[in-house]
Design an enzyme around this catalytic site. Structure first.
Site, mmCIF file in Angstrom:
data_model
loop_
_atom_site.group_PDB
_atom_site.id
_atom_site.type_symbol
_atom_site.label_atom_id
_atom_site.label_comp_id
_atom_site.label_asym_id
_atom_site.label_seq_id
_atom_site.Cartn_x
_atom_site.Cartn_y
_atom_site.Cartn_z
ATOM 1 N N LYS A 80 -14.260 -27.770 -14.920
ATOM 2 C CA LYS A 80 -15.171 -26.784 -15.489
ATOM 3 C C LYS A 80 -15.615 -25.844 -14.377
ATOM 4 O O LYS A 80 -16.374 -26.228 -13.489
ATOM 5 C CB LYS A 80 -16.380 -27.483 -16.118
ATOM 6 C CG LYS A 80 -17.278 -26.537 -16.876
ATOM 7 C CD LYS A 80 -18.265 -27.318 -17.721
ATOM 8 C CE LYS A 80 -19.097 -26.426 -18.606
ATOM 9 N NZ LYS A 80 -19.919 -25.468 -17.891
ATOM 10 N N GLU B 274 -12.639 -17.676 -17.115
ATOM 11 C CA GLU B 274 -13.846 -17.629 -16.302
ATOM 12 C C GLU B 274 -13.653 -16.612 -15.180
ATOM 13 O O GLU B 274 -12.605 -16.592 -14.532
ATOM 14 C CB GLU B 274 -14.070 -19.034 -15.712
ATOM 15 C CG GLU B 274 -15.479 -19.336 -15.317
ATOM 16 C CD GLU B 274 -16.392 -19.729 -16.492
ATOM 17 O OE1 GLU B 274 -15.988 -19.591 -17.673
ATOM 18 O OE2 GLU B 274 -17.522 -20.149 -16.220
ATOM 19 N N LYS C 153 -20.234 -33.587 -17.134
ATOM 20 C CA LYS C 153 -20.930 -32.955 -16.001
ATOM 21 C C LYS C 153 -21.101 -33.907 -14.824
ATOM 22 O O LYS C 153 -21.452 -35.067 -15.005
ATOM 23 C CB LYS C 153 -22.319 -32.484 -16.460
ATOM 24 C CG LYS C 153 -22.284 -31.259 -17.354
ATOM 25 C CD LYS C 153 -21.848 -30.053 -16.573
ATOM 26 C CE LYS C 153 -22.460 -28.740 -17.028
ATOM 27 N NZ LYS C 153 -23.809 -28.665 -17.407
ATOM 28 N N ARG D 74 -19.356 -12.921 -22.612
ATOM 29 C CA ARG D 74 -19.702 -13.820 -23.695
ATOM 30 C C ARG D 74 -20.900 -13.326 -24.506
ATOM 31 O O ARG D 74 -20.920 -13.424 -25.724
ATOM 32 C CB ARG D 74 -20.022 -15.188 -23.106
ATOM 33 C CG ARG D 74 -20.081 -16.267 -24.102
ATOM 34 C CD ARG D 74 -20.292 -17.564 -23.350
ATOM 35 N NE ARG D 74 -21.647 -17.972 -23.528
ATOM 36 C CZ ARG D 74 -21.984 -19.054 -24.209
ATOM 37 N NH1 ARG D 74 -21.037 -19.815 -24.698
ATOM 38 N NH2 ARG D 74 -23.227 -19.368 -24.356
ATOM 39 N N LYS E 296 -10.705 -31.300 -23.904
ATOM 40 C CA LYS E 296 -10.476 -30.664 -25.204
ATOM 41 C C LYS E 296 -9.413 -31.435 -25.982
ATOM 42 O O LYS E 296 -8.453 -31.937 -25.388
ATOM 43 C CB LYS E 296 -9.973 -29.222 -25.007
ATOM 44 C CG LYS E 296 -10.690 -28.461 -23.912
ATOM 45 C CD LYS E 296 -10.044 -27.119 -23.628
ATOM 46 C CE LYS E 296 -10.270 -26.732 -22.179
ATOM 47 N NZ LYS E 296 -9.990 -25.328 -21.886
ATOM 48 N N ASP F 153 0.821 -1.210 0.000
ATOM 49 C CA ASP F 153 0.000 0.000 0.000
ATOM 50 C C ASP F 153 0.855 1.259 0.000
ATOM 51 O O ASP F 153 0.547 2.235 -0.666
ATOM 52 C CB ASP F 153 -0.928 0.019 1.226
ATOM 53 C CG ASP F 153 -2.137 -0.874 1.015
ATOM 54 O OD1 ASP F 153 -2.385 -1.244 -0.151
ATOM 55 O OD2 ASP F 153 -2.804 -1.211 2.010
ATOM 56 N N SER G 149 -20.139 -22.522 -26.727
ATOM 57 C CA SER G 149 -20.406 -23.267 -25.490
ATOM 58 C C SER G 149 -20.038 -24.728 -25.746
ATOM 59 O O SER G 149 -19.493 -25.050 -26.795
ATOM 60 C CB SER G 149 -21.854 -23.096 -25.054
ATOM 61 O OG SER G 149 -22.708 -23.386 -26.126
HETATM 62 S S1 IVH Z 1 -12.962 -24.245 -22.606
HETATM 63 C C1 IVH Z 1 -15.020 -23.811 -26.912
HETATM 64 N N1 IVH Z 1 -12.348 -24.659 -20.122
HETATM 65 O O1 IVH Z 1 -17.795 -23.523 -19.665
HETATM 66 C C2 IVH Z 1 -15.336 -23.497 -25.508
HETATM 67 N N2 IVH Z 1 -14.427 -23.653 -20.611
HETATM 68 O O2 IVH Z 1 -20.020 -24.618 -21.633
HETATM 69 C C3 IVH Z 1 -14.071 -23.496 -24.779
HETATM 70 N N3 IVH Z 1 -15.738 -23.103 -18.619
HETATM 71 O O3 IVH Z 1 -18.667 -20.797 -21.517
HETATM 72 C C4 IVH Z 1 -14.323 -23.478 -23.365
HETATM 73 N N4 IVH Z 1 -14.286 -23.830 -17.141
HETATM 74 O O4 IVH Z 1 -17.035 -20.260 -19.733
HETATM 75 C C5 IVH Z 1 -13.267 -24.179 -20.969
HETATM 76 N N5 IVH Z 1 -11.644 -25.070 -17.965
HETATM 77 C C6 IVH Z 1 -12.562 -24.595 -18.807
HETATM 78 C C7 IVH Z 1 -13.774 -24.034 -18.371
HETATM 79 C C8 IVH Z 1 -14.694 -23.571 -19.306
HETATM 80 C C9 IVH Z 1 -15.464 -23.261 -17.333
HETATM 81 C C10 IVH Z 1 -16.998 -22.527 -19.127
HETATM 82 C C11 IVH Z 1 -16.791 -21.543 -20.241
HETATM 83 C C12 IVH Z 1 -17.804 -21.871 -21.281
HETATM 84 C C13 IVH Z 1 -18.568 -22.995 -20.699
HETATM 85 C C14 IVH Z 1 -18.781 -24.052 -21.751
#
Ligand code: IVH
Length: 677
Positions: free
Chosen positions: A119, A182, A322, A140, A298, A41, A86
């Site tokens: 996620k 996120e 999920k 988004r 991915k 600070d 998404s």
């Molecule tokens: S990759 C092509 N990685 O989940 C989309 N998404 O339903 C690439 N999310 O809107 C997304 N954690 O905001 C990715 N480790 C993660 C994530 C993540 C949360 C959210 C993201 C997206 C939604 C997808």
């Protein structure tokens, strides 16, 4: 040439910014600290002053520019450079198998390699950097067009206004770098905020995700700045896709550039590995600082990722695995009131045990009377339970359509009077909570500690009234568990203590780290739980953990425990402060142990002693009776086996025993049974 003051200032400003940014990066991204908050600070303060004197030195990426600006009239719409997609959901190994099968058909030459991350449950945001400097932050929106929330994101310490320079990642400081991720709120921050709101009688926030989304859409950046928002990246984009060959590399770059990205996210190569990872993360779920609702899997190769294309709104190359539902419904059996360590009365709903997010839940704090009225929660109602912040169960709403006939709205004052007839409560002006009248946290703590240390509980004889008062007043002990953290040096600060007495106290406390379970349970000071009940509970449950998890029905199965006692026990263990206290005891090495006396020779026999005794105190006899498996009672009832009649007993005392036909024995008879020769 000589340096002018302006040159000197410029050099100093550059150094200050560097160090402040380093501090920020360590603190908010790496979770470590290179200096104290107050030191940081004061550096910021110096920077601010230099910039006031030399305004020409102000740059948009200066740490001073994080301050919240003026409220916006509305958000500007911004078109994303590439659509924000998404993900399609999958729920089991079979569906993942099918997905991988489809990919292999489309890319026969591909050797499956995925990058898996949790996620996060927040809201997606894209950060645009130009030559390393933050230009824009965009939500988004519908995936094509989002909202410009730069003003708010600028206030977030986890978002650097300038990317870090890191060896090997220089490319990203030139031209456009977009980092997507996120925006989340940590569970602990969320709970702290809600606790404050509950105390103030404000409506509670539903969950961290809604709070994060609501905060980022505040038109007044000051409001957003006051919320504990954090950014965690999961995607990095460049105009030249070759700059980012794999997803794993994108994560590495995000971290190198000074943002957070999950460093436990990893490369996996088969469905089997994906499922193992999913199971592992699910187990660790409650330990993560933020909420997750599954995994994102991915294709690691980004060139292939792009080639696989998009179907509808989702890329073919990624799926969301999920986890099972976070919500469940159950029926409210009772609403009990717990008096916390400050004397505040907290209503707690007790319901039929139900599974929520992997654990059994049977009670939830309802915070305060206003909250119950707002949601109109009644005994008999079917309610929806969810885990706020993934750990603490909460009632989200009542399914009023399922409400049985004849339920009554909850009446806090009437319940206080019913459950605590001996106490008087007040609701201080402007507060949402009822408190015990004429008491304070310190007073209650002193009482609790004296009880805990008393002869029948932990029996720490050096911790008497005067010492308890001195320790609490000096602020050395803020809850019951704190005594176990006391050091001799701390105790010596108090006038009352000298070398020997300080050692005696700390040694005696240390010696009380492995108490007998019944003494420990009794020592907790749960209302209606006397010594005998504590013994019965210890015998029935065998550990504090099991007792803490006991349901109403299980408690009622314990002999001698009726509704009032069961309610009181449930209320005590449902109190969040008490849960924290138990955890602290454990962390400080307090481990109650229990040896069952159930098979002792006096098992099933219960005794009451009346009148004076010649060969010992009542407590000593009680201890011996219990050690042999018998039960010691304070008054004669139907279940009393023997009334021990001592000296000078009034006739009226014996009348009840005679009426019930209880066997009467002498002190010597008792000694015979106890074999005290
Ligand atoms: S990759 C092509 N990685 O989940 C989309 N998404 O339903 C690439 N999310 O809107 C997304 N954690 O905001 C990715 N480790 C993660 C994530 C993540 C949360 C959210 C993201 C997206 C939604 C997808």
């Amino acid at each position: 040439m000589k340096q002018t003051p302006a040159d000197k200032a410029a050099a100093r400003v550059a150094k200050l910014r560097e160090l402040i940014n380093e501090y920020r990066y360590n603190y908010h991204v790496l979770d470590t600290s290179i200096m104290s908050e107050s030191a940081a600070d004061s550096l910021k303060h110096e920077l601010q002053q230099l910039e006031t004197t030399y305004p020409e030195l102000i740059t948009p990426d200066s740490p001073t520019q994080r301050v919240a600006g003026k409220p916006l009239p509305g958000f500007t719409q911004v078109r994303h450079t590439a659509r924000m997609l998404s993900l399609n959901d999958v729920f089991d190994a079979e569906e993942i198998e099918a997905w991988v099968g489809r990919l292999r058909k489309l890319a026969p030459e591909w050797e499956p390699e995925f990058f898996a991350d949790v996620k996060m449950d927040g809201l997606a945001c894209a950060l645009w950097y130009e030559d390393g400097v933050l230009q824009k932050a965009v939500t988004r929106g519908d995936g094509f067009v989002g909202e410009d929330v730069t003003m708010n994101v600028r206030t977030m310490d986890s978002v650097p206004t300038r990317l870090r320079t890191a060896a090997g990642f220089e490319t990203f400081l030139h031209g456009r770098t977009e980092i997507r991720g996120e925006i989340i709120i940590y569970k602990k921050d969320f709970e702290a905020l809600n606790k404050k709101r509950a105390a103030a009688g404000d409506p509670l926030y539903a969950n961290p995700r809604n709070l994060a989304a609501g905060s980022i859409r505040q038109l007044d950046p000051k409001l957003a700045a006051a919320r504990p928002l954090r950014f965690r990246g999961y995607d990095l984009r460049r105009d030249d896709p070759d700059d980012v060959p794999t997803v794993a590399y994108a994560y590495e770059a995000i971290r190198a550039l000074g943002l957070a990205a999950n460093n436990k996210a990893e490369v996996v190569r088969s469905v089997d590995q994906i499922m193992k990872l999913a199971a592992r993360w699910e187990k660790m779920r409650s330990e993560l600082p933020y909420n997750i609702d599954g995994l994102v899997i991915k294709v690691n190769d980004r060139e292939l990722f792009a080639r696989l294309g998009v179907v509808g709104k989702a890329p073919r190359a990624a799926v969301a695995y999920k986890y099972a539902a976070e919500e469940a419904t159950t029926v409210v059996q009772d609403i009990v009131l717990s008096i916390g360590r400050t004397g505040a009365a907290t209503p707690v709903a007790v319901f039929d045990p139900v599974q929520v997010a992997g654990t059994t839940v049977q009670h939830a704090s309802l915070h305060n009377a206003d909250e119950i009225v707002r949601k109109d929660i009644r005994v008999g109602d079917t309610v929806v339970i969810f885990k706020a912040g993934d750990i603490i169960p909460q009632v989200s709403k009542v399914l009023t359509k399922l409400r049985p006939k004849g339920t009554k709205p909850f009446n806090m004052e009437a319940e206080l009077a019913r459950q605590y007839p001996e106490l008087e409560f007040v609701r201080p002006e402007g507060e949402a909570v009822y408190r015990v009248k004429n008491t304070s946290g310190a007073l209650l703590l002193k009482r609790a500690l004296m009880h805990y240390a008393s002869k029948s509980a932990m029996d720490i004889d050096t911790l008497g009234e005067k010492n308890v008062i001195a320790l609490v007043d000096a602020g050395l002990v803020k809850d019951m568990a704190d005594i176990y953290a006391l050091t001799k040096e701390q105790v010596l600060q108090l006038d009352r203590f000298a070398d020997v007495s300080a050692s005696n106290l700390t040694e005696a406390i240390k010696a009380a780290k492995e108490p007998e379970l019944p003494r420990f349970i009794y020592g907790l000071g749960i209302r209606h739980v006397g010594q005998q009940t504590a013994i019965d509970l210890a015998e029935h449950f065998g550990s504090v953990h099991k007792l803490a998890e006991a349901t109403l029905d299980e408690l009622l199965q314990v002999e001698g425990i009726g509704d009032t006692v069961a309610e009181s026990i449930l209320a005590w263990f449902a109190d969040e402060d008490n849960a924290a206290l138990l955890k602290k005891f454990e962390e400080l090495g307090v481990h109650p142990h229990y040896e069952s006396h159930a098979r002792g020779p006096l098992h099933g026999k219960s005794f009451v002693i009346t009148g004076g005794l010649e060969h010992g105190s009542r407590d000593e006899f009680a201890d011996t009776i219990r050690a042999l498996g018998g039960t010691f009672q304070t008054s004669v009832g139907k279940d009393t086996s023997y009334l021990v009649v001592g000296k000078n007993v009034g006739a009226s005392k014996l009348a009840k025993a005679e009426k019930l036909g209880t066997a009467q024995i002498s002190e010597d008879d008792l000694r015979g049974m106890l074999e005290v020769k």
